[in-house]
Design an enzyme around this catalytic site. Structure first.
Site, PDB file in Angstrom:
ATOM      1  N   HIS A 138       1.251  -0.351  -3.347  1.00 17.72           N
ATOM      2  CA  HIS A 138       0.717  -1.074  -2.196  1.00 17.72           C
ATOM      3  C   HIS A 138       1.724  -2.089  -1.663  1.00 17.72           C
ATOM      4  CE1 HIS A 138      -0.101  -4.719  -4.614  1.00 17.72           C
ATOM      5  NE2 HIS A 138      -0.562  -3.912  -5.564  1.00 17.72           N
ATOM      6  N   CYS A 187      -0.059  -2.724 -11.045  1.00 21.88           N
ATOM      7  CA  CYS A 187       0.191  -1.984  -9.807  1.00 21.88           C
ATOM      8  C   CYS A 187       1.662  -2.102  -9.405  1.00 21.88           C
ATOM      9  CB  CYS A 187      -0.707  -2.496  -8.693  1.00 21.88           C
ATOM     10  SG  CYS A 187      -2.430  -1.978  -8.863  1.00 21.88           S
TER      11      CYS A 187
END
Length: 305
Positions: free
Chosen positions: A202, A218
């Site tokens: 992301h 992440c």
């Protein structure tokens, strides 16, 4: 600008104040920051691509904004230039831009390949197996290590909401259960969901953290890089995550090694394994190898005997 003047003239407070200003101002303080370069396309034939460049620091620039302009992570540019101050490097200093890479050792150059110690993502072209784009990353911090393995992209998300995991809310009870899309959302503007549960590739609202171990598992990209990656991939794209602190390759008849700082690595053992596996160890100067393993500059280093 008065605050910046104060930061530059009061000793140890300067670095703290500088960092706060970088965070608040999005990473640019010099007043002459061009748009970030974004990822270029590179070609390869032997697993070695790109070229080391240099750059002269301008008045008021930080390594954070130089890193972003040239699509580099902060750790990689700092390890390549260990004497340079992160926040107030001396104007006129020539620094190295670490823009050459030995590619990770994977069975097939396909889709996305992420090398955690390198803090870097490689995207290989669907149409031309000899070309790739590459982006710096923020990855999982100690205790939140990003898992390795073979996965796929299962969903593309625009304007993602952040559903805050219970473990993170226990660390910071002030966080809401859901952070809606917008400037306060740490997922940034776009996200790619992996078949690996709870892990996303992301964007970010904190670009100064790219090139660090700065997430809860992440994988973060600069805001401009996630836009480019989002456009280039589709559901079903393969994602291979590896942990390779030592890489090696031949170029022009010479042996090169690239060593990245990472916790828990036996560097000599790993270098022997990598070089022997490529039948290169007999070509190596042991003193050059030892120095490269000590420095861990993240740059491809010639270790030919």
């Amino acid at each position: 600008m008065a605050s910046l003047w104060c930061c530059r003239n009061y000793g140890w407070l300067s670095s703290v104040c500088r960092l706060l200003l970088i965070i608040c101002c999005g990473g640019c303080l010099s007043g002459h920051c061009p748009a970030p370069a974004g990822a270029a396309q590179y070609s390869y034939a032997t697993g070695f691509s790109g070229k080391i460049r240099d750059y002269t620091i301008q008045m008021g620039e930080s390594l954070f904004e130089i890193a972003r302009r040239f699509d580099l992570g902060i750790n990689s540019i700092h390890r390549a230039n260990p004497g340079a101050d992160l926040f107030i490097p001396a104007a006129g200093t020539r620094i190295i831009l670490p823009t050459a890479w030995i590619l990770p050792d994977v069975p097939e150059y396909e889709g996305i390949v992420i090398n955690l110690p390198e803090l870097r993502l490689y995207l290989f072209s669907r149409d031309d197996y000899r070309s790739f784009a590459t982006f710096p990353l923020g990855v999982g911090d100690l205790g939140y290590n990003t898992p390795v393995g073979a996965f796929t992209i299962i969903e593309k998300i625009t304007a993602p909401a952040w559903y805050v995991p219970a473990s993170i809310r226990r660390e910071d009870p002030s966080l809401p259960a859901v952070v809606p899309p917008g400037p306060d959302n740490p997922l940034g503007s776009h996200a790619l969901r992996l078949s690996l549960p709870s892990v996303l590739i992301h964007g970010t609202n904190s670009p100064w953290g790219i090139g660090m171990r700065s997430s809860h598992g992440c994988l973060r990209l600069y805001p401009e890089d996630i836009l480019q990656l989002y456009r280039l991939v589709r559901p079903g794209t393969r994602v291979t995550i590896v942990q390779q602190a030592v890489k090696a390759s031949m170029r022009g008849g010479r042996v090169f090694i690239q060593v990245h700082q990472y916790d828990g690595v036996d560097y000599l053992r790993e270098a022997r394994r990598v070089l022997t596996g490529r039948d290169l160890f007999w070509r190596v100067d042991s003193s050059k190898l030892k120095l490269a393993l000590q420095e861990r500059s993240g740059l491809p280093v010639d270790i030919t005997r």
